[in-house]
Structure formats: structure tokens, C-alpha cells
Scaffold this motif. Sequence first.
Motif, PDB file in Angstrom:
ATOM      1  N   THR A   1     -18.448 -23.971-107.008  1.00  0.00           N
ATOM      2  CA  THR A   1     -19.126 -22.955-106.202  1.00  0.00           C
ATOM      3  C   THR A   1     -19.346 -21.652-106.937  1.00  0.00           C
ATOM      4  N   ASN A   2     -18.657 -21.421-108.044  1.00  0.00           N
ATOM      5  CA  ASN A   2     -18.870 -20.196-108.815  1.00  0.00           C
ATOM      6  C   ASN A   2     -19.121 -20.473-110.290  1.00  0.00           C
ATOM      7  N   THR A   3     -19.509 -21.686-110.637  1.00  0.00           N
ATOM      8  CA  THR A   3     -19.806 -22.066-112.015  1.00  0.00           C
ATOM      9  C   THR A   3     -21.299 -22.348-112.148  1.00  0.00           C
ATOM     10  N   VAL A   4     -21.908 -21.810-113.192  1.00  0.00           N
ATOM     11  CA  VAL A   4     -23.328 -22.038-113.450  1.00  0.00           C
ATOM     12  C   VAL A   4     -23.494 -22.600-114.854  1.00  0.00           C
ATOM     13  N   GLN A   5     -24.692 -23.065-115.105  1.00  0.00           N
ATOM     14  CA  GLN A   5     -25.047 -23.677-116.383  1.00  0.00           C
ATOM     15  C   GLN A   5     -26.294 -22.977-116.913  1.00  0.00           C
ATOM     16  N   PRO A   6     -26.124 -21.831-117.603  1.00  0.00           N
ATOM     17  CA  PRO A   6     -27.296 -21.065-118.059  1.00  0.00           C
ATOM     18  C   PRO A   6     -28.131 -21.871-119.051  1.00  0.00           C
ATOM     19  N   SER A   7     -29.424 -21.614-118.999  1.00  0.00           N
ATOM     20  CA  SER A   7     -30.344 -22.318-119.890  1.00  0.00           C
ATOM     21  C   SER A   7     -30.769 -21.481-121.086  1.00  0.00           C
ATOM     22  N   ALA A   8     -30.707 -20.159-120.990  1.00  0.00           N
ATOM     23  CA  ALA A   8     -31.156 -19.286-122.086  1.00  0.00           C
ATOM     24  C   ALA A   8     -30.099 -18.279-122.507  1.00  0.00           C
ATOM     25  N   SER A   9     -29.270 -17.831-121.601  1.00  0.00           N
ATOM     26  CA  SER A   9     -28.238 -16.845-121.932  1.00  0.00           C
ATOM     27  C   SER A   9     -27.031 -17.524-122.564  1.00  0.00           C
ATOM     28  N   PHE A  10     -26.202 -16.715-123.204  1.00  0.00           N
ATOM     29  CA  PHE A  10     -24.919 -17.135-123.776  1.00  0.00           C
ATOM     30  C   PHE A  10     -25.105 -18.240-124.813  1.00  0.00           C
ATOM     31  N   LYS A  11     -25.881 -17.918-125.826  1.00  0.00           N
ATOM     32  CA  LYS A  11     -26.004 -18.803-126.971  1.00  0.00           C
ATOM     33  C   LYS A  11     -24.720 -18.749-127.787  1.00  0.00           C
TER      34      LYS A  11
ATOM     35  N   VAL B   1     -17.685 -21.319-121.947  1.00  0.00           N
ATOM     36  CA  VAL B   1     -17.209 -22.283-122.933  1.00  0.00           C
ATOM     37  C   VAL B   1     -18.366 -23.180-123.343  1.00  0.00           C
ATOM     38  N   TRP B   2     -18.455 -23.419-124.657  1.00  0.00           N
ATOM     39  CA  TRP B   2     -19.333 -24.445-125.203  1.00  0.00           C
ATOM     40  C   TRP B   2     -18.468 -25.643-125.601  1.00  0.00           C
ATOM     41  N   PHE B   3     -18.798 -26.813-125.067  1.00  0.00           N
ATOM     42  CA  PHE B   3     -18.093 -28.036-125.405  1.00  0.00           C
ATOM     43  C   PHE B   3     -18.849 -28.782-126.498  1.00  0.00           C
ATOM     44  N   GLN B   4     -18.146 -29.637-127.208  1.00  0.00           N
ATOM     45  CA  GLN B   4     -18.781 -30.467-128.215  1.00  0.00           C
ATOM     46  C   GLN B   4     -19.598 -31.569-127.550  1.00  0.00           C
ATOM     47  N   ASP B   5     -20.572 -32.074-128.301  1.00  0.00           N
ATOM     48  CA  ASP B   5     -21.461 -33.082-127.727  1.00  0.00           C
ATOM     49  C   ASP B   5     -20.782 -34.430-127.526  1.00  0.00           C
ATOM     50  N   SER B   6     -19.526 -34.557-127.939  1.00  0.00           N
ATOM     51  CA  SER B   6     -18.792 -35.805-127.709  1.00  0.00           C
ATOM     52  C   SER B   6     -18.176 -35.879-126.323  1.00  0.00           C
ATOM     53  N   VAL B   7     -18.223 -34.790-125.550  1.00  0.00           N
ATOM     54  CA  VAL B   7     -17.648 -34.782-124.205  1.00  0.00           C
ATOM     55  C   VAL B   7     -18.611 -35.489-123.264  1.00  0.00           C
ATOM     56  N   THR B   8     -18.120 -36.455-122.539  1.00  0.00           N
ATOM     57  CA  THR B   8     -18.956 -37.221-121.603  1.00  0.00           C
ATOM     58  C   THR B   8     -18.945 -36.609-120.208  1.00  0.00           C
ATOM     59  N   ASP B   9     -17.785 -36.241-119.700  1.00  0.00           N
ATOM     60  CA  ASP B   9     -17.662 -35.632-118.365  1.00  0.00           C
ATOM     61  C   ASP B   9     -17.386 -34.145-118.553  1.00  0.00           C
ATOM     62  N   VAL B  10     -18.455 -33.354-118.589  1.00  0.00           N
ATOM     63  CA  VAL B  10     -18.290 -31.925-118.851  1.00  0.00           C
ATOM     64  C   VAL B  10     -17.646 -31.230-117.662  1.00  0.00           C
ATOM     65  N   ASP B  11     -18.064 -31.570-116.459  1.00  0.00           N
ATOM     66  CA  ASP B  11     -17.512 -30.908-115.270  1.00  0.00           C
ATOM     67  C   ASP B  11     -16.020 -31.198-115.106  1.00  0.00           C
ATOM     68  N   GLY B  12     -15.609 -32.446-115.340  1.00  0.00           N
ATOM     69  CA  GLY B  12     -14.190 -32.763-115.245  1.00  0.00           C
ATOM     70  C   GLY B  12     -13.371 -32.076-116.322  1.00  0.00           C
ATOM     71  N   THR B  13     -13.904 -32.017-117.532  1.00  0.00           N
ATOM     72  CA  THR B  13     -13.208 -31.314-118.616  1.00  0.00           C
ATOM     73  C   THR B  13     -13.127 -29.828-118.338  1.00  0.00           C
ATOM     74  N   TRP B  14     -14.201 -29.282-117.769  1.00  0.00           N
ATOM     75  CA  TRP B  14     -14.216 -27.858-117.427  1.00  0.00           C
ATOM     76  C   TRP B  14     -13.141 -27.538-116.382  1.00  0.00           C
ATOM     77  N   LYS B  15     -12.988 -28.393-115.394  1.00  0.00           N
ATOM     78  CA  LYS B  15     -11.984 -28.164-114.359  1.00  0.00           C
ATOM     79  C   LYS B  15     -10.577 -28.221-114.946  1.00  0.00           C
ATOM     80  N   GLU B  16     -10.313 -29.190-115.798  1.00  0.00           N
ATOM     81  CA  GLU B  16      -8.993 -29.282-116.420  1.00  0.00           C
ATOM     82  C   GLU B  16      -8.736 -28.089-117.345  1.00  0.00           C
TER      83      GLU B  16
ATOM     84  N   ASP C   1     -28.500 -27.636-126.433  1.00  0.00           N
ATOM     85  CA  ASP C   1     -28.316 -28.458-125.233  1.00  0.00           C
ATOM     86  C   ASP C   1     -27.364 -27.720-124.292  1.00  0.00           C
ATOM     87  N   HIS C   2     -27.938 -27.072-123.274  1.00  0.00           N
ATOM     88  CA  HIS C   2     -27.117 -26.255-122.381  1.00  0.00           C
ATOM     89  C   HIS C   2     -26.303 -27.091-121.409  1.00  0.00           C
ATOM     90  N   ARG C   3     -26.388 -28.419-121.489  1.00  0.00           N
ATOM     91  CA  ARG C   3     -25.525 -29.248-120.632  1.00  0.00           C
ATOM     92  C   ARG C   3     -24.055 -29.090-120.988  1.00  0.00           C
TER      93      ARG C   3
END
Length: 633
Positions: free
Chosen positions: A207-217, A173-188, A226-228
Motif C-alpha cells: 500500500t505504500n510501495t511504488v515502482q518508479p519508471s524514470a526516477s531513482f536511477k 532498492v535495486w535488485f539484481q536481475d536474478s531475483v524472480t519474486d521481487v515483491d516477496g524479496t522486498w517484503k523480507e 528494467d524498473h521491475r
Amino acid sequence: MAARRCSHSSVLLILCCLSVFILADSQETTPPGDQHVTEVDNPRTASETAEETAEQPAVEERRWEATPGDAAPETELPSPVPQHKDDFQEELVIRPLHSGDIYASFQFRTLWETDFMRGNKVSHYRLFPKSLGQVISKFSVRELHISFTQGYWRTMQWGQPFQPSPPGAELWVWFQDSVTDVDGTWKELTNVLSGIFCASLNFIDSTNTVQPSASFKPLGIGNVTDHRFLRYATLPREIVCTENLTPWKKLLPCGSKAGLAVLLKSEKLFHSSFHSQAVHIRPVCQDWQCKATSWELRQTLNVVFDLHTSAQGKREWSLFKMFSRTLTEACPLASSSKIYIDVTDNPEGEQFELSPATPLLSQAVVLGDRRTFSVYDLTQQITFGNPRSLNLLIRWKSSEGDMLRPLLHAERYVAGYGLQTGEIHTLMYNNHPYRAFPVLLLDSVPWYLRLYIHTLTVTSKGKDNKPSYIHYQPSKDRVRPHLLEMLVQLPPNSVTEVTVQFERALLKWTEYTPDPNHGFYVGSSVISSLVPSIVAMDTNITQERPLFSSFFPSKEESSYFVRVYTEPLLVNLPTPDFSMPYNVICLTCTVVAVGYGSLYNLLTRSFQIEEPSPGLAKRIANIIRKMRGVPPL
């Protein structure tokens, strides 16, 4: 006088109303032929003509709402209609494989002209499912891609799929840049999607979630770097069954009641060698200038039917044999409903026979190759024939012919012995005879396999192949997994091997699965690359093309994008003997019952001497003596 004037005015008002009703009734009941005669004999006034011209656009607008298929294509500028317009298309691609198996790919696309990114609140849903629309709006989702797959795609036997997916469940999932707590939103978000698709996505955590820097554009519009705001996770052990297919079909505008979705019969789909269903949501452009955007919901379902289990060994396929049903109509809400049969390797009909035949042919560039398809348009009544039932039949005549080898292929396995250390091997094949191209490798390894990153080696043709880009994020025990991304250049006609050693960790006894001796799954490696194309690719993203050839955008004419998944790994970990607690309990209970119980009886029980009972004569004598008042004997 005032009362008389009021009565006269009321009478005039009633007469005017009656004349208007009579005139309107006469206009409604006049047949079309009489209307034409009236137009010739009695010319209308200018005011009546102006009134009719003013009413005509309203009639056309209502007609467009009743028929969603008349919506403007993407290449045209959006019309200034205040309502949110949407469009639905459905396609089925059937590709006979050289092994005798058959590959069927369903494509359903819903376009919705609205914009969630600007914070607009949408309360009216027509074709776009409301459950997904609310998810996009609530969690500020820019792109969402989810897939459920049962089985492994055999690339060397079946070629490249239209849309690849790894075994199990995959979510990124790609979230919009207006999301402040990405990890909490991801969990919900994972918890909500788990309920929508009736899956185990709630087991996705840090434990099974990663934040790729180059893959999955991003695959839609917007060059987000911004891969954050990107999250990627897999569940390789997820089992796909009917409870996942049912909510997936309910997202379609017609459900499984009409159109191509009537073929989605669960007992037939899951009796196959490979089955994958996916949902992709992304923003796309409406025209080539991209002045307006639309949300695209693309639902795909890919299935491969085995020759021996589904066709009883006969090289003959039909819709009824594959799905136990035939087609009788298209989805009434679909603007386009077509079936494509790949006849590229059968130009003269020497390999297989297709019936009923169709004169309509189409060409499309798919995966760097120009393919020819026989097209059946379900919106035309002539397609179904006289019995109003379409049952396509493919009867093989010859099994000769070679499949075009895929240019990129990958494999993965675990080497080593014992339960302490091991080694992960990843093989990447470049089958191009003279072209080299780079690939981007992504590996996500659980924390309980502790990688020795200093042992990482990349070899091609027996020589070291130094990666031009490496991104490694070490794991934290019970917090996050390993993340390894590399950009490697694959020489032509070569095999590149990536190896890394690891050490197995000892888990807590509460962290083991109910069947620990089965092993622990490690997700598939992801390989992304721009592969050289045989023909020129089409870079116009707004041109009308088949759905199966327009998912991955092409920015260069000389190459096309390919994503390849390897096999998931099954690794054994040091496992304690979980039957030992049962043995200890049984032994302890035996010792307590036999040893301590006997000692307790000896210490607490009192012993008394019991006299023998007297005989019958003595008891009678004692009774007599008692009656006489004499003491007993």
C-alpha cells in the motif's frame, strides 16, 4: 652395527638441529648496527641473499594488512593480493550558515574489493559490517539506500544539502536481475532492515510501495533500465531517535570509540533543528577502466544546530558546544580522516574567525559551485596540538553577506475545505535568470486519496505547460497507491505549479490510527533534475575527491544532479466518533441495571408477612410454660 649406525645418525641430526637453532637465535638477537658491520666484514653467500629476497615480499604483505590505510587508491590497478582488501575513510564538513546556524555533515565510506553479483560466498569480514554483507548476498541487492530524518530541510534558508532526504524514513532498492519474486524479496528485506536499524520498516507493504519508471536511477555502476527490479517506499511519520542511531554507529569499523564518531552524542544530535542519518550501498569502479569493482558503504549523518537553542543566541560555535566533546585521535583503521571548514564566504576572515588556524586549504566543486575549505588532517599528530585535543572554534565577526539562492526549490500544500474533496498544489521554482531546464516530478499518493487525474494542470507564468512525459499508475483500494511521474520544462526565473484534485475515502473503523484526529501523512514529492552549473563539473569518477562532493556521479561538465524533496502533507479524513461505542456501552449498562433489574426482581422475588417480635415479658412467660409442658401463649 645397525644400532651403532642409528645412534651416530641420531647424534648428527641433533647436532644439525642445535646449529640451526643457534644460528636463528643469533640472527634475531643481533642489533641493526651489528648487522651492518657484519655485512661489511663478512660478505654473505648467494644462497643467503636469495633467501632474504624471497622472504621480503611476505614481510611487506603483512605490513599492508596491519595498516589498512596503505591500500592502493582507486586510480591504480588492483594489486594481485588474494585477500579481499578494504579501505575506510571519514570526513566532517562544517558549513557556517548566514542565518547564524551551523551545518555539520559526517561522511564515512568503506570500500570492499569483493563481488557478490557473481555468487561468491564471503565468510571473512574485516571493515565491512557482516550484517549488511549478508543482506546483500542473501537478497541479491544491487543498490540499497535508506535514510532516517527528523525535521525538514529549509532550502531557502540553508541552501542545498550535500545529500538530501525526506522527513521520516525512505528506502529504495535495486535488485539484481536474478531475483524472480521481487515483491516477496522486498517484503523480507524490509523486515530484516527493520531489525537491523530498530525501525518501523516492517510497516512497508504494497500500500505504500511504488515502482518508479524514470526516477531513482542507479547511482553505482551498471546502467540498469528494467524498473521491475526497483522498489521505493517512504514512511513520513517515522520518528527518529536514539534506538536508530545506536545500530547505525555500530556499523562503523571503530564504532563510537575513536575518530569522528566520538562526536555523535545522541542528546546533542537530537537537540537540533534538523537531523538525518543514511546508509548507501552501491558497486563502484576501482579504476578508470572499471576492470574491477568494489562495494561502497557510505554512512552519512547531517545535522543543523540552531543559533538560539544550541548556542544560546551567541554567534559562536565550537566542537565542544555542538557535540559536548572534542577530538583526540583519528580512527586507527581509517586511511583518511579529515575535517573541512567552508571558508568560501570568508576569504580574508572578515565574517568569522577560525581557530586554531590551519595553512592547508582545499578547493572542490560542490553543487555546481567552487568552494574553498580549511582542512584539518587528523592523521597528523601536529593537528591536535600539545594538549592532544582538537576543539575547533568559529567566532562570528559580522552578519553581513547574502546567501547564494538555490537554483531549484519546491513547495507543496493541500487546499480546499470540508472533508470530502481537496486539491494538492506543488510549486517548483527555477531561480536561474536565463536558463531553462527539465525536472522529473514523482508523486506517490495513498489509495484513500482518490485522485481525479483529469483535473491535472501544469502552469508556468500564467500559461499552460504541457509535460513531455507522463506516467500514471492508478491506485487499488487497500492494495497499492497512486504513482505519478512527469517530465516538466521549467522556464527561467519562474514558478511552475502542478495541481490535482482528490476525493477523501471513508476507511473501515479498524483502519484508523490510534489518533485519527491528528491526520494522515502523505509522503514528500521527489524532484530530480540536472541543474546548470556555474563552473565545470568533474566527470572523472575515480579521481580522489572529498567524499561530500563525489556521491552523485557527474556525466556532463555543464550541469550537476540535484534531488529535492517537498514537505510531507497532513490530510484529515472523515473520522467517525470513536467515543460513541463508549457512550452506547454506558447507556446500555444503565438501562439493563435499572429497568431490567427492577422488573426481574418483581417477577422472581417472593413476599412473606413477618410478625412483630414478642415483648420481653411474653418471651419469659413462654419459656416458663415450655418448661412446665404447657403450650406457649
